[in-house]
Design a protein around this motif. Structure first.
Motif, PDB file in Angstrom:
ATOM      1  N   ALA A 285     -12.376  13.357   0.998  1.00  0.00           N
ATOM      2  CA  ALA A 285     -12.865  11.599   0.158  1.00  0.00           C
ATOM      3  C   ALA A 285     -12.364  11.175  -0.938  1.00  0.00           C
ATOM      4  O   ALA A 285     -12.191   9.976  -0.783  1.00  0.00           O
ATOM      5  N   ILE A 286     -11.979  11.978  -2.474  1.00  0.00           N
ATOM      6  CA  ILE A 286     -11.660  11.441  -3.552  1.00  0.00           C
ATOM      7  C   ILE A 286     -10.110  10.671  -2.578  1.00  0.00           C
ATOM      8  O   ILE A 286      -9.451   9.302  -3.382  1.00  0.00           O
ATOM      9  N   ASN A 287      -9.122  11.222  -2.236  1.00  0.00           N
ATOM     10  CA  ASN A 287      -8.005  11.727  -1.352  1.00  0.00           C
ATOM     11  C   ASN A 287      -8.532   9.626  -1.134  1.00  0.00           C
ATOM     12  O   ASN A 287      -7.071   8.868  -1.129  1.00  0.00           O
ATOM     13  N   ARG A 288      -9.005   9.602  -0.073  1.00  0.00           N
ATOM     14  CA  ARG A 288      -8.622   8.751   0.394  1.00  0.00           C
ATOM     15  C   ARG A 288      -9.782   7.606   0.022  1.00  0.00           C
ATOM     16  O   ARG A 288      -9.212   6.035   0.769  1.00  0.00           O
ATOM     17  N   ILE A 289     -10.298   7.580  -1.000  1.00  0.00           N
ATOM     18  CA  ILE A 289     -10.569   6.395  -1.725  1.00  0.00           C
ATOM     19  C   ILE A 289      -9.630   6.046  -2.600  1.00  0.00           C
ATOM     20  O   ILE A 289      -9.290   4.296  -2.359  1.00  0.00           O
ATOM     21  N   VAL A 290      -8.605   6.630  -3.064  1.00  0.00           N
ATOM     22  CA  VAL A 290      -7.778   6.145  -4.080  1.00  0.00           C
ATOM     23  C   VAL A 290      -6.855   5.688  -2.612  1.00  0.00           C
ATOM     24  O   VAL A 290      -5.754   4.235  -3.092  1.00  0.00           O
ATOM     25  N   GLU A 291      -5.891   5.928  -1.872  1.00  0.00           N
ATOM     26  CA  GLU A 291      -5.858   4.953  -0.465  1.00  0.00           C
ATOM     27  C   GLU A 291      -6.421   3.822  -0.548  1.00  0.00           C
ATOM     28  O   GLU A 291      -5.595   2.954   0.184  1.00  0.00           O
ATOM     29  N   ASP A 292      -7.430   3.824   0.203  1.00  0.00           N
ATOM     30  CA  ASP A 292      -8.922   2.080   0.024  1.00  0.00           C
ATOM     31  C   ASP A 292      -8.370   1.585  -0.389  1.00  0.00           C
ATOM     32  O   ASP A 292      -7.944   0.331  -0.404  1.00  0.00           O
ATOM     33  N   ILE A 293      -8.202   2.112  -2.186  1.00  0.00           N
ATOM     34  CA  ILE A 293      -8.376   0.975  -2.979  1.00  0.00           C
ATOM     35  C   ILE A 293      -6.708   0.074  -2.831  1.00  0.00           C
ATOM     36  O   ILE A 293      -6.546  -0.811  -2.489  1.00  0.00           O
ATOM     37  N   ASN A 294      -5.593   1.480  -2.760  1.00  0.00           N
ATOM     38  CA  ASN A 294      -4.015   0.544  -2.925  1.00  0.00           C
ATOM     39  C   ASN A 294      -3.883   0.283  -1.430  1.00  0.00           C
ATOM     40  O   ASN A 294      -3.280  -1.032  -1.647  1.00  0.00           O
ATOM     41  N   HIS A 295      -4.403   0.249  -0.237  1.00  0.00           N
ATOM     42  CA  HIS A 295      -4.427  -0.548   1.059  1.00  0.00           C
ATOM     43  C   HIS A 295      -5.179  -1.662   0.941  1.00  0.00           C
ATOM     44  O   HIS A 295      -4.636  -3.142   1.179  1.00  0.00           O
ATOM     45  N   GLU A 296      -5.959  -2.028  -0.185  1.00  0.00           N
ATOM     46  CA  GLU A 296      -7.044  -3.635   0.297  1.00  0.00           C
ATOM     47  C   GLU A 296      -6.201  -3.830  -1.411  1.00  0.00           C
ATOM     48  O   GLU A 296      -6.280  -4.778  -0.811  1.00  0.00           O
ATOM     49  N   PHE A 297      -5.074  -3.517  -1.591  1.00  0.00           N
ATOM     50  CA  PHE A 297      -4.500  -3.867  -2.870  1.00  0.00           C
ATOM     51  C   PHE A 297      -2.732  -4.805  -1.940  1.00  0.00           C
ATOM     52  O   PHE A 297      -2.905  -5.558  -1.934  1.00  0.00           O
ATOM     53  N   THR A 298      -2.574  -3.889  -0.873  1.00  0.00           N
ATOM     54  CA  THR A 298      -1.838  -4.892  -0.425  1.00  0.00           C
ATOM     55  C   THR A 298      -1.882  -5.606   1.306  1.00  0.00           C
ATOM     56  O   THR A 298      -1.155  -6.426   0.852  1.00  0.00           O
ATOM     57  N   ILE A 299      -3.075  -5.645   1.325  1.00  0.00           N
ATOM     58  CA  ILE A 299      -3.863  -6.602   2.621  1.00  0.00           C
ATOM     59  C   ILE A 299      -3.835  -7.476   2.102  1.00  0.00           C
ATOM     60  O   ILE A 299      -3.534  -8.938   1.963  1.00  0.00           O
ATOM     61  N   LYS A 300      -4.521  -8.021   0.483  1.00  0.00           N
ATOM     62  CA  LYS A 300      -5.013  -9.251  -0.847  1.00  0.00           C
ATOM     63  C   LYS A 300      -3.139  -9.489  -0.146  1.00  0.00           C
ATOM     64  O   LYS A 300      -3.426 -11.008  -1.121  1.00  0.00           O
ATOM     65  N   VAL A 301      -2.435  -8.895  -1.140  1.00  0.00           N
ATOM     66  CA  VAL A 301      -0.844  -9.278  -0.798  1.00  0.00           C
ATOM     67  C   VAL A 301      -0.271  -9.969   0.687  1.00  0.00           C
ATOM     68  O   VAL A 301      -0.020 -11.363   0.439  1.00  0.00           O
TER      69      VAL A 301
END
Length: 558
Positions: A285-301
Motif C-alpha cells: 500500500a505504501i509503495n502504491r501511494i508513492v507511485e500514485d502521487i507521482n502518477h497524478e503529477f505526470t497526468i497533471k503535466v
C-alpha cells in the motif's frame, strides 16, 4: 643573566618544549594502545570499533567534501550540551554514516582515543548496548557513535537509557539510523526534550553541487536525492531504472514506516493501517501511494490547461509555443507542417491506458483514510512537502502541490509511466522515431514542472519565516510568490526551463491587474524575476532574469 647566555637559554627552552610535546604524544599513543589492547580483549555484545580499527574505518572518506549538516554534529560533540543525545536520521543513502566517519576522522588523536563506533544489527537488544556502554564508560570512552540503532526492536520504548544514564554521566552520544519514524516517535516520548534532531533526507541542489561537484539541474532532477559518490553515474544505481527505484521505495520508505509502527506502543499506533498490516499488505500500500502521487503529477503535466491558452502539452510544445520546448530538435519538428499530432486523441488514449494500468496494479484496496495517514508519515520522514496554491478569486479554497524532497524518485516513476504507456499496443501505428519525440516532449514538460517544484521547495526550506506559494488569478498565475508577513512585501517569480529570453515568459508578471491585486493583499512587490537556464540579465518592464542554478546555489547562504 648575562647577555651572551640569553640565546643559549632560549634554545634550551625551545628544545624542552619540543621534547615535552613529543612526550605528550607518546603518552597519548601509549594510552590509546593500552585502551585498544584492553578493548580487544574485552568481549562486546555489539560490533565495536576503537583505536586503529576506528581510524581505518574513518580515514577512507578523508577526501569527501562535507555536507552543511556537519557543523551541527561538531557543535554537539565539542559543545557544552549535557544530558542530551544527538540524533542523526534520514532515509537510506543520504550520508548519515559518512558524516559520522568525517567527525571521527577529523578528531585530534587524544579525542579519537576516547571515541568508539558501534554498529547495531537486528539481533541486538537495548540490553546488549547497555552492557557494552558500561564497559566502555569504565574504560574512559567519551565519544560514542551508534549506527542503525533503530534496528533494535526495543529502541523506541527504551531510548531514554542513552540520555538519562550515559549522556547525563558525561558521554557524548550520537545515534543514527534509517528508520526515521522510529526517531520521531522516540523524540515524542522517551527522548522528549533530551535530544537534538538532525534530518539528512533533504539534499538541496546547492549541496548536490558543493559535495558531489555536479552543477547540472537536469542531473539533479533525474537522479538527485541521495549522496552517492559515483561521478557521471551519480545515483543511476538507485533511480536509473524502475526496478531500482521500486526497491529503494520498498526498503528505504515502506519498510521504514512499517518497522517503526511495529515497534511503537507495542503495535498500538497503526491506527487505520492495522488491517493492511495484519493482511501483510501495508508495504504494498505504501509503495502504491508513492507511485500514485507521482502518477497524478505526470497526468497533471499531460493535461495541464493554461488559462489563457487552453491547449494540452502537445499543442503548447509542438505547435503553439515551441519556445517553451527545451529539447533540442523538437522545435524544428514543431515547425514542420508534415509533423502532425492528434493531441486530443493521444491524451485520451494515455488517460485510458493509465486507468487500465492502475486497475491492474491495484492488488489491495486502499481507502482515503489510509492515504491520509500514510501521507502524514511521508511528511514526518521529510519525504514530501506541500506547497500551497492560492486562488486570488477564492482565498478559502485550499489546494496544495505535493513535492518530493528526492527529485530522482519522482522523475524515475514519471519516466517509467510515460514509456510504459507509449509502448502499449494502442500506439502501434506510431513509428519509433515519433514515439521517441513524443516521449522526450512529455519528459521535457515533466522537467519544467519539476523545476518549478524544486525552486518552490528549496525557497521554502531556506526561508522558514517567509510564506512561499503559487498564486493563481482569473487569467494567468505566478509560479512562485515569496511573502514577508512582517515587513508586508513580496517577490514574484516565473520559472522556465528555457535558456532563451522571450517576452511571453513574463507576460503574467507585468499584468497590471494581477500585480495590483497582489500588492493589495501581500504588500509592495520588491522584485519581478524570471528564473531560467540562461545568464543573468535585466529586461524591460523591470523584469530581472536570473540563472536558476545560481539562484538555488545561493539559497541558504548567510
Amino acid at each position: 643573566m648575562k647577555d651572551d647566555e640569553v640565546e643559549t637559554l632560549r634554545s634550551q627552552i625551545e628544545e624542552r618544549k619540543s621534547l615535552q610535546e613529543q612526550l605528550r604524544k607518546m603518552d597519548i599513543e601509549i594510552q590509546g594502545s593500552k585502551n585498544s589492547s584492553f578493548a580487544e580483549s574485552v568481549s562486546f555484545k555489539t560490533d565495536v570499533r576503537i583505536g586503529k580499527q576506528l581510524l581505518d574505518f574513518s580515514s577512507s572518506i578523508r577526501n569527501y567534501k562535507k555536507r552543511e549538516l556537519y557543523s551541527a554534529i561538531e557543535n554537539y560533540v565539542y559543545g557544552d550540551s549535557h544530558d542530551k543525545v544527538f540524533i542523526l536520521y534520514g532515509l537510506r543513502r543520504t550520508g548519515k554514516t559518512t558524516l559520522i566517519r568525517q567527525i571521527i576522522y577529523n578528531m585530534n588523536e587524544a579525542d579519537r582515543n576516547k571515541a568508539v563506533f558501534i554498529q547495531v544489527n537486528s539481533d541486538n537488544s537495548l540490553g546488549d548496548i547497555n552492557k557494552d556502554l558500561k564497559k566502555l564508560e569504565s574504560m574512559g570512552y567519551k565519544y560514542v557513535f551508534i549506527d542503525e540503532v533503530t534496528l533494535m526492536d526495543d529502541f523506541i520504548e527504551g531510548a531514554a537509557l542513552f540520555s538519562d544514564v550515559y549522556a547525563a554521566s558525561g558521554m557524548k552520544i550520537v545515534l543514527s539510523g534509517t528508520d526515521s519514524l522510529g526517531f520521531v516517535f522516540s523524540e515524542d516520548e522517551q527522548l522528549y526534550d533530551r535530544c537534538v534532531l538532525l534530518h539528512t533526507t533533504f539534499i538541496p541542489f546547492r549541496e548536490f553541487e558543493n559535495v558531489l561537484g555536479i552543477k547540472d539541474i537536469d542531473e539533479y532532477m533525474k537522479f538527485g536525492g541521495t549522496m552517492s559518490q559515483s561521478g557521471e553515474n551519480y545515483n543511476k544505481a538507485i533511480f536509473g531504472s524502475k526496478k531500482a527505484t521500486d526497491e529503494y521505495v520498498n526498503t528505504a520508505i515502506a519498510r521504514n514506516i512499517q518497522h517503526s509502527l511495529k515497534n511503537y506502543q507495542y503495535e498500538g499506533h497503526f491506527r487505520h493501517l492495522k488491517d493492511l498490516y495484519e493482511k501483510n499488505e501495508l508495504t504494498n500500500a505504501i509503495n502504491r501511494i508513492v507511485e500514485d502521487i507521482n502518477h497524478e503529477f505526470t497526468i497533471k503535466v499531460l493535461t495541464h490547461i493554461d488559462s489563457e491558452n487552453p491547449t494540452d502539452v502537445f499543442d503548447r510544445g509542438f505547435i503553439t509555443n515551441p519556445l517553451n520546448g527545451g529539447v533540442k530538435g523538437l522545435s524544428e519538428a514543431s515547425l514542420d507542417p508534415t509533423y502532425n499530432i492528434d493531441s486530443k486523441t493521444l491524451t485520451e488514449n494515455l488517460m485510458k491506458l493509465l486507468e487500465i494500468l492502475n486497475k491492474e496494479n491495484q492488488t489491495v484496496d486502499i481507502d482515503d483514510i489510509h492515504r491520509i495517514e500514510i501521507k502524514e508519515y511521508f511528511d514526518l520522514l521529510d519525504l514530501t512537502c506541500d506547497i500551497p496554491i492560492v486562488d486570488m478569486n477564492d482565498l478559502n479554497d485550499k489546494n496544495y502541490i505535493t513535492v518530493f524532497s528526492q527529485p530522482g524518485l519522482r522523475y524515475s516513476q514519471a519516466e517509467s509511466l510515460v514509456k510504459t504507456l507509449l509502448m502499449d499496443e494502442t500506439f502501434k501505428e506510431v513509428s519509433a522515431p515519433e514515439r521517441k519525440r513524443i516521449t522526450e516532449r512529455i519528459l521535457d514538460e515533466v522537467k519544467g514542472r519539476m523545476l518549478e517544484e524544486i525552486v518552490q521547495l528549496e525557497t521554502k526550506k531556506a526561508n522558514p519565516d517567509l510564506e512561499v506559494f503559487k498564486l493563481q488569478f482569473a487569467v494567468g498565475e505566478f509560479d512562485m510568490v515569496v511573502y514577508d508577513p512582517v515587513n508586508v512585501c513580496c517577490k514574484i517569480y516565473e520559472v522556465k526551463q528555457s535558456k532563451e529570453k522571450d517576452p511571453l515568459q513574463y507576460r503574467h508578471l507585468i499584468n497590471e491587474e494581477n500585480c495590483k491585486q497582489t500588492e493589495f493583499r501581500y504588500g509592495t512587490i520588491l522584485e519581478k524575476v524570471v528564473l531560467y537556464r540562461g545568464e543573468d540579465a535585466e529586461s524591460e518592464h523591470g523584469i530581472i532574469y536570473r540563472n536558476v542554478e545560481d539562484y538555488l546555489c545561493e539559497l541558504g547562504k548567510k
